[in-house]
Write an enzyme that holds these catalytic residues in place. Sequence first.
Site, PDB file in Angstrom:
ATOM      1  N   LYS A 188       0.846  -1.191   0.000  1.00 30.54           N
ATOM      2  CA  LYS A 188       0.000   0.000   0.000  1.00 30.54           C
ATOM      3  C   LYS A 188       0.873   1.230   0.000  1.00 30.54           C
ATOM      4  O   LYS A 188       1.809   1.342   0.803  1.00 30.54           O
ATOM      5  CB  LYS A 188      -0.888   0.013   1.265  1.00 30.54           C
ATOM      6  CG  LYS A 188      -1.869   1.177   1.289  1.00 30.54           C
ATOM      7  CD  LYS A 188      -3.114   0.866   0.512  1.00 30.54           C
ATOM      8  CE  LYS A 188      -3.916   2.112   0.169  1.00 30.54           C
ATOM      9  NZ  LYS A 188      -3.451   2.796  -1.076  1.00 30.54           N
ATOM     10  N   GLN A 246       7.092   4.239   3.864  1.00 31.96           N
ATOM     11  CA  GLN A 246       5.695   3.798   3.893  1.00 31.96           C
ATOM     12  C   GLN A 246       5.515   2.534   4.741  1.00 31.96           C
ATOM     13  O   GLN A 246       4.488   2.361   5.378  1.00 31.96           O
ATOM     14  CB  GLN A 246       5.222   3.547   2.448  1.00 31.96           C
ATOM     15  CG  GLN A 246       3.715   3.607   2.274  1.00 31.96           C
ATOM     16  CD  GLN A 246       3.179   5.025   2.111  1.00 31.96           C
ATOM     17  OE1 GLN A 246       3.775   5.816   1.412  1.00 31.96           O
ATOM     18  NE2 GLN A 246       2.075   5.333   2.747  1.00 31.96           N
ATOM     19  N   LYS A 253       5.325   3.893   8.316  1.00 33.28           N
ATOM     20  CA  LYS A 253       4.149   4.752   8.462  1.00 33.28           C
ATOM     21  C   LYS A 253       2.883   3.908   8.509  1.00 33.28           C
ATOM     22  O   LYS A 253       2.023   4.074   9.369  1.00 33.28           O
ATOM     23  CB  LYS A 253       4.094   5.713   7.269  1.00 33.28           C
ATOM     24  CG  LYS A 253       2.983   6.735   7.350  1.00 33.28           C
ATOM     25  CD  LYS A 253       2.637   7.347   6.004  1.00 33.28           C
ATOM     26  CE  LYS A 253       3.828   7.950   5.300  1.00 33.28           C
ATOM     27  NZ  LYS A 253       3.414   8.770   4.138  1.00 33.28           N
ATOM     28  N   LYS A 303       5.507   1.935  -2.930  1.00 33.63           N
ATOM     29  CA  LYS A 303       5.401   3.238  -3.585  1.00 33.63           C
ATOM     30  C   LYS A 303       5.670   3.035  -5.064  1.00 33.63           C
ATOM     31  O   LYS A 303       6.310   2.067  -5.466  1.00 33.63           O
ATOM     32  CB  LYS A 303       6.442   4.207  -3.020  1.00 33.63           C
ATOM     33  CG  LYS A 303       6.016   5.651  -3.132  1.00 33.63           C
ATOM     34  CD  LYS A 303       5.079   6.032  -2.022  1.00 33.63           C
ATOM     35  CE  LYS A 303       4.559   7.427  -2.150  1.00 33.63           C
ATOM     36  NZ  LYS A 303       3.943   7.871  -0.886  1.00 33.63           N
ATOM     37  N   GLY A 355      -2.756   8.067  -4.570  1.00 35.03           N
ATOM     38  CA  GLY A 355      -2.075   9.241  -5.115  1.00 35.03           C
ATOM     39  C   GLY A 355      -0.870   9.648  -4.285  1.00 35.03           C
ATOM     40  O   GLY A 355      -0.620   9.133  -3.205  1.00 35.03           O
ATOM     41  N   ASP A 356      -0.113  10.568  -4.822  1.00 32.03           N
ATOM     42  CA  ASP A 356       0.969  11.265  -4.127  1.00 32.03           C
ATOM     43  C   ASP A 356       1.166  12.536  -4.957  1.00 32.03           C
ATOM     44  O   ASP A 356       0.240  12.952  -5.673  1.00 32.03           O
ATOM     45  CB  ASP A 356       2.238  10.382  -4.068  1.00 32.03           C
ATOM     46  CG  ASP A 356       3.268  10.893  -3.056  1.00 32.03           C
ATOM     47  OD1 ASP A 356       3.115  10.622  -1.863  1.00 32.03           O
ATOM     48  OD2 ASP A 356       4.230  11.592  -3.460  1.00 32.03           O
ATOM     49  N   THR A 371      -4.705  13.680   4.752  1.00 30.97           N
ATOM     50  CA  THR A 371      -3.287  13.885   5.092  1.00 30.97           C
ATOM     51  C   THR A 371      -3.108  15.234   5.790  1.00 30.97           C
ATOM     52  O   THR A 371      -2.451  15.333   6.834  1.00 30.97           O
ATOM     53  CB  THR A 371      -2.399  13.794   3.835  1.00 30.97           C
ATOM     54  OG1 THR A 371      -2.764  12.613   3.115  1.00 30.97           O
ATOM     55  CG2 THR A 371      -0.934  13.732   4.192  1.00 30.97           C
ATOM     56  N   ASN A 384      -2.637  19.150  -2.302  1.00 27.75           N
ATOM     57  CA  ASN A 384      -3.665  18.508  -1.491  1.00 27.75           C
ATOM     58  C   ASN A 384      -3.358  18.529   0.013  1.00 27.75           C
ATOM     59  O   ASN A 384      -4.234  18.819   0.829  1.00 27.75           O
ATOM     60  CB  ASN A 384      -3.784  17.060  -1.984  1.00 27.75           C
ATOM     61  CG  ASN A 384      -4.995  16.391  -1.447  1.00 27.75           C
ATOM     62  OD1 ASN A 384      -6.087  16.937  -1.540  1.00 27.75           O
ATOM     63  ND2 ASN A 384      -4.823  15.239  -0.857  1.00 27.75           N
TER      64      ASN A 384
HETATM   65  N1  GLU Z   1       1.012   8.991  -0.817  1.00 31.22           N
HETATM   66  C1  GLU Z   1       0.409   9.018   0.480  1.00 31.22           C
HETATM   67  C2  GLU Z   1       1.457   8.821   1.547  1.00 31.22           C
HETATM   68  O1  GLU Z   1       2.551   9.287   1.397  1.00 31.22           O
HETATM   69  C3  GLU Z   1      -0.803   8.116   0.595  1.00 31.22           C
HETATM   70  C4  GLU Z   1      -0.610   6.678   0.293  1.00 31.22           C
HETATM   71  C5  GLU Z   1      -1.923   5.887   0.252  1.00 31.22           C
HETATM   72  O2  GLU Z   1      -2.981   6.430   0.567  1.00 31.22           O
HETATM   73  O3  GLU Z   1      -1.836   4.710  -0.091  1.00 31.22           O
HETATM   74  O4  GLU Z   1       1.227   8.266   2.594  1.00 31.22           O
END
Ligand code: GLU
Length: 448
Positions: free
Chosen positions: A93, A114, A117, A129, A168-169, A213, A244
């Site tokens: 994810k 990630q 996190k 990612k 997204g990112d 976020t 965003n």
């Molecule tokens: N890109 C976001 C992050 O840095 C969200 C990742 C997601 O929702 O999977 O956490």
Amino acid sequence: MPEIKTRIEKIYAQVIQRNPGESEFHQAVKEVVDTLAPVLHKHPEYAEHKIIERICEPERQIIFRVPWQDDRGEVQINRGFRVGFNSALGPYKGGLRFHPSVYLGIIKFLGFEQIFKNAVTGMPIGGAKGGADFDPKGRSDAEVMRFCQSFMTELYRHLGEFTDVPAGDIGVGAREIGYLFGQYKRITNRYESGVITGKSPKWGGALVRKEATGYGAVFFAEQMLKARGDSLDGKTCVVSGSGNVAIYAIEKLQALGARVVACSDSDGVIHHARGLDLPLIKQLKEVERRRIRDYAQVHRDAQYLERGNLWHIACQVALPGATQNELDEASARRLVANGCIAVSEGANMPTTPGGIRVFEEAGVAFGPGKAANAGGVATSALEMQQNASRDAWTFEYSEQRLQEIMINIHRTCHETAAEFGSPGNYIIGANIVGFRRVADAMLAFGVI
Ligand code: GLU
């Protein structure tokens, strides 16, 4: 613990040697492994089973060609990436980033962050990612659509609601997610809502995902201040970026009584001492896709600083919400000198190691991205839950869930930092909480 420290140094040296030239990835690894000595001391089984060594090696890395045609009919070639870093706690994810700076080292740093996190959120999601070195700036909708379709034509075979779930990112918002999902659905012949998050609520997306976020980073700041007997009410804040994350951080800061006086984009900074006009920023950025300099055409009392340094503007709370390494040591010194008491990272790794050191020495409450910006991906996990049960929650309920998650993250990081002898250090707290959860699952699965 000298032998443990030496062991960690060796692991880090190996990471550098095995991943040459990927400086952002090296930085992200160093930030984590430097905090793990006390954990290895307490849990020798992690060292025995080489958990850190395994975590530093992605489970899979996919690199692919993305050919597409621009509006003039010219063929363009980009490079696409998806790094499935760790799936101990759930399917891969993590977001997709479309930006010209993207190369493997950026995707690996983001994927590595990630893992921790996502673990810190307590939700069943692994770390990943992806992205491409595509620059959406100045591209028409049709060009973005063709690019997304080509990107997904390769990526789809690696995805699945139980395998890998992107979102997204930077450079990937609801428009791109729509094109990506449309192509996935078409190729696979499946309306598999749970394969991607950040969808529009009009077709399977979750309310509050867009806001999550930014809101989450503000909830985290609120908790850090509360732990010190303070609050956001009446505080002067600056937020970098105007995407965003920044927009919804500004929205929540204002709702909680703070005055946000500055934001930015990659061209420059807007300083509006009486407080930013958020509806105007939304109109410029979300609707018209314009540059932040245009804000000053509407508000003559606002200042536009071309290539300016946002961190030179005095504030009590700073929220870096743009991109990696945007807040360096000199900027951190300036913030501290100007009276900054709290920093909450909305972006991924926005503060350089030198900047972090300055904040630590000055006793600034510092919320690292792995904890402070985890609200986005946590709400993605809530979106997956809603998709799996074919349900759609209200805005109020979803926001309440997000707030509970952020309060929880803050509490566990705070407690764990104290448990390991560093009270108030959220970096140590977040790294250890995330690492332990992943490590315990990996131990249970054996050598895989
Ligand atoms: N890109 C976001 C992050 O840095 C969200 C990742 C997601 O929702 O999977 O956490």
